[in-house]
Write a protein that holds these residues in place. Structure first.
Motif, mmCIF file in Angstrom:
data_model
loop_
_atom_site.group_PDB
_atom_site.id
_atom_site.type_symbol
_atom_site.label_atom_id
_atom_site.label_comp_id
_atom_site.label_asym_id
_atom_site.label_seq_id
_atom_site.Cartn_x
_atom_site.Cartn_y
_atom_site.Cartn_z
ATOM 1 N N MET A 195 -9.278 35.387 -43.417
ATOM 2 C CA MET A 195 -8.124 34.723 -42.790
ATOM 3 C C MET A 195 -7.623 35.554 -41.619
ATOM 4 S SD MET A 195 -4.468 33.635 -44.522
ATOM 5 C CE MET A 195 -5.240 32.438 -45.608
ATOM 6 N N ASP A 196 -7.247 34.882 -40.530
ATOM 7 C CA ASP A 196 -6.707 35.541 -39.345
ATOM 8 C C ASP A 196 -5.322 36.084 -39.680
ATOM 9 O OD1 ASP A 196 -5.547 36.241 -36.946
ATOM 10 O OD2 ASP A 196 -6.515 34.627 -35.836
ATOM 11 N N LEU A 197 -5.193 37.435 -39.713
ATOM 12 C CA LEU A 197 -3.929 38.042 -40.116
ATOM 13 C C LEU A 197 -2.806 37.704 -39.140
ATOM 14 C CD1 LEU A 197 -2.771 39.777 -42.359
ATOM 15 C CD2 LEU A 197 -3.243 41.803 -40.971
ATOM 16 N N ASP A 198 -3.111 37.721 -37.825
ATOM 17 C CA ASP A 198 -2.093 37.377 -36.839
ATOM 18 C C ASP A 198 -1.590 35.954 -37.041
ATOM 19 O OD1 ASP A 198 -2.321 39.838 -35.767
ATOM 20 O OD2 ASP A 198 -3.199 39.218 -33.860
ATOM 21 N N PHE A 199 -2.512 35.058 -37.393
ATOM 22 C CA PHE A 199 -2.139 33.670 -37.653
ATOM 23 C C PHE A 199 -1.142 33.599 -38.806
ATOM 24 C CE2 PHE A 199 -2.803 29.719 -40.024
ATOM 25 C CZ PHE A 199 -2.670 28.759 -39.024
ATOM 26 N N THR A 200 -1.414 34.340 -39.864
ATOM 27 C CA THR A 200 -0.532 34.337 -41.035
ATOM 28 C C THR A 200 0.847 34.889 -40.700
ATOM 29 O OG1 THR A 200 -2.428 34.637 -42.499
ATOM 30 C CG2 THR A 200 -0.258 35.179 -43.400
ATOM 31 N N TRP A 201 0.873 36.019 -40.002
ATOM 32 C CA TRP A 201 2.158 36.629 -39.661
ATOM 33 C C TRP A 201 2.955 35.760 -38.691
ATOM 34 C CZ3 TRP A 201 4.027 39.747 -42.888
ATOM 35 C CH2 TRP A 201 3.256 40.708 -43.520
ATOM 36 N N ALA A 202 2.286 35.074 -37.796
ATOM 37 C CA ALA A 202 2.976 34.175 -36.873
ATOM 38 C C ALA A 202 3.671 33.053 -37.639
ATOM 39 C CB ALA A 202 1.990 33.604 -35.857
ATOM 40 N N TRP A 203 3.018 32.538 -38.670
ATOM 41 C CA TRP A 203 3.640 31.480 -39.456
ATOM 42 C C TRP A 203 4.781 32.015 -40.327
ATOM 43 C CZ3 TRP A 203 3.510 26.393 -39.049
ATOM 44 C CH2 TRP A 203 2.519 25.839 -38.241
ATOM 45 N N ILE A 204 4.674 33.255 -40.754
ATOM 46 C CA ILE A 204 5.800 33.871 -41.471
ATOM 47 C C ILE A 204 7.006 33.993 -40.536
ATOM 48 C CG2 ILE A 204 6.616 36.015 -42.533
ATOM 49 C CD1 ILE A 204 3.802 36.366 -43.687
#
Length: 366
Positions: free
Chosen positions: A1-10
């Motif tokens: 999973m793209d970590l930046d993608f996850t943090w952006a959604w957080i």
């Protein structure tokens, strides 16, 4: 999973929380309504320590009150300037004005709280309207606030005056008052939020009914605090009394501070009784930085763009509602960063045992 993608959604989730609450509070927090009860007398109470540049304009505005009988009592709290002489001149010309002199500050009290307690003892009114010397009341303010207390059943009615902002330093600090009130306080301090932890109050503009004030112990019950309005609101709720925030921009104006240095000193003195606690501040940092600063790291992710858009739209809505200058809106991320810096500085000072200071007095951390 793209970590930046996850943090952006957080980050987007953290931005959605205040946006949702802000919309609700912009609907809930309304101007005061109601007519003062027959025989009402509003005592406009002004604690003053070295307020010679402010006090005349404050008195002029207070004496222009309409729609309810008023008296104006000023407590000179150890001023070394011409504050007392200016007030004495007004008292000689208008019987509604009285000058009182604060006794020496007792151990365990903070200065403004002690002055307010002595003002309440000297007041003759059915309602006490505590204001700061830098507040300029609108003519209908006292009547509307007393009327709202009667109509709503609230013992305390308070609001944030329209903040006059005249410098970049003020723009980076003062707007957070209303932003936090509207966007991070469930219910916006309305009376239906009965829990003391959801209380809010602004000491610049705070009306209390006389009987409820003394029943809850008044300022005597919060004598060691610096953020007296919030402590008093919580105490009243703990005693089963209703407190309510109303829209204050139409009731008064206030220029709290003059420049960044004074703003920093003013906000840091109250921080330890608000966010700046070892448990609370890390949570506040995640909530504020995560919603309003963190998204910049993840640009141009769509979630980050949406989070920033929500933050700026929310800030614009609050700014326009409370009639603060529009040019402060683009400064929003810097304002959040400065607010967190103030809170962390206050926490570190407290942990190091450094006293808070204001108006030439120093107070040990509570």
């Amino acid at each position: 999973m793209d970590l930046d993608f996850t943090w952006a959604w957080i980050a987007l989730a953290l931005a959605t929380f205040p946006a949702t609450m802000g919309v609700a509070n912009l609907i809930l927090v309304r101007p005061p309504r109601g007519t003062p009860p027959e025989g009402a007398l509003v005592s406009i109470l002004v604690p003053a320590r070295n307020e010679a540049p402010n006090i005349a304009a404050c008195l002029d505005a207070a004496l222009a009150s309409a729609g309810v009988a008023v008296e104006v009592v000023v407590m000179d709290d150890g001023s070394t300037d011409a504050t007392a002489q200016i007030v004495a001149g007004y008292a000689a010309r208008d019987a509604r004005v009285r000058l009182e002199t604060a006794p020496p500050l007792p151990a365990g009290w903070t200065g403004k709280v002690h002055a307010c307690a002595r003002l309440a003892e000297a007041a003759r009114g059915t309602h006490f309207l505590f204001i700061d010397a830098d507040v300029r009341l609108a003519p209908e303010a006292a009547a509307l606030m007393a009327g709202h207390a009667a109509a709503s059943g609230a013992t305390m009615v308070t609001g944030v005056p329209r903040q006059a902002i005249g410098s970049l330093g003020e723009a980076l600090t003062v707007p957070m008052i209303n932003f936090l009130l509207f966007c991070y306080l469930p219910g916006g301090g309305r009376a239906f939020t009965r829990r003391s932890g959801m209380a809010a109050a602004c000491g610049q503009l705070l009306l209390v009914e006389r009987e409820g004030y003394f029943a809850a112990g008044g300022h005597e019950g919060v004598k060691g605090v610096l953020h007296d309005a919030l402590a008093l609101a919580r105490r009243m709720r703990d005693h089963g009394l209703a407190t309510e925030i109303v829209e204050g921009a139409g009731l008064a104006t206030c220029r709290m501070y003059d420049g960044f240095r004074q703003s920093w000193a003013g906000f840091i003195k109250n921080a330890r009784e608000g966010m700046a606690t070892p448990v609370g501040l890390p949570i506040w940092t995640v909530m504020l930085a995560g919603a309003h600063l963190w998204p910049f790291v993840f640009l141009p992710r769509s979630a980050a763009i949406l989070a920033l858009a929500l933050g700026f739209a929310l800030r614009a809505a609050v700014t326009l509602r409370v009639r603060e200058p529009w040019w402060t809106i683009p400064l929003h991320p810097a304002t959040v960063a400065v607010a967190l810096a103030i809170q962390w500085a206050a926490l570190v000072r407290g942990l190091l045992g450094k006293p808070a200071g204001w108006k030439g007095r120093a107070y040990e951390p509570v």
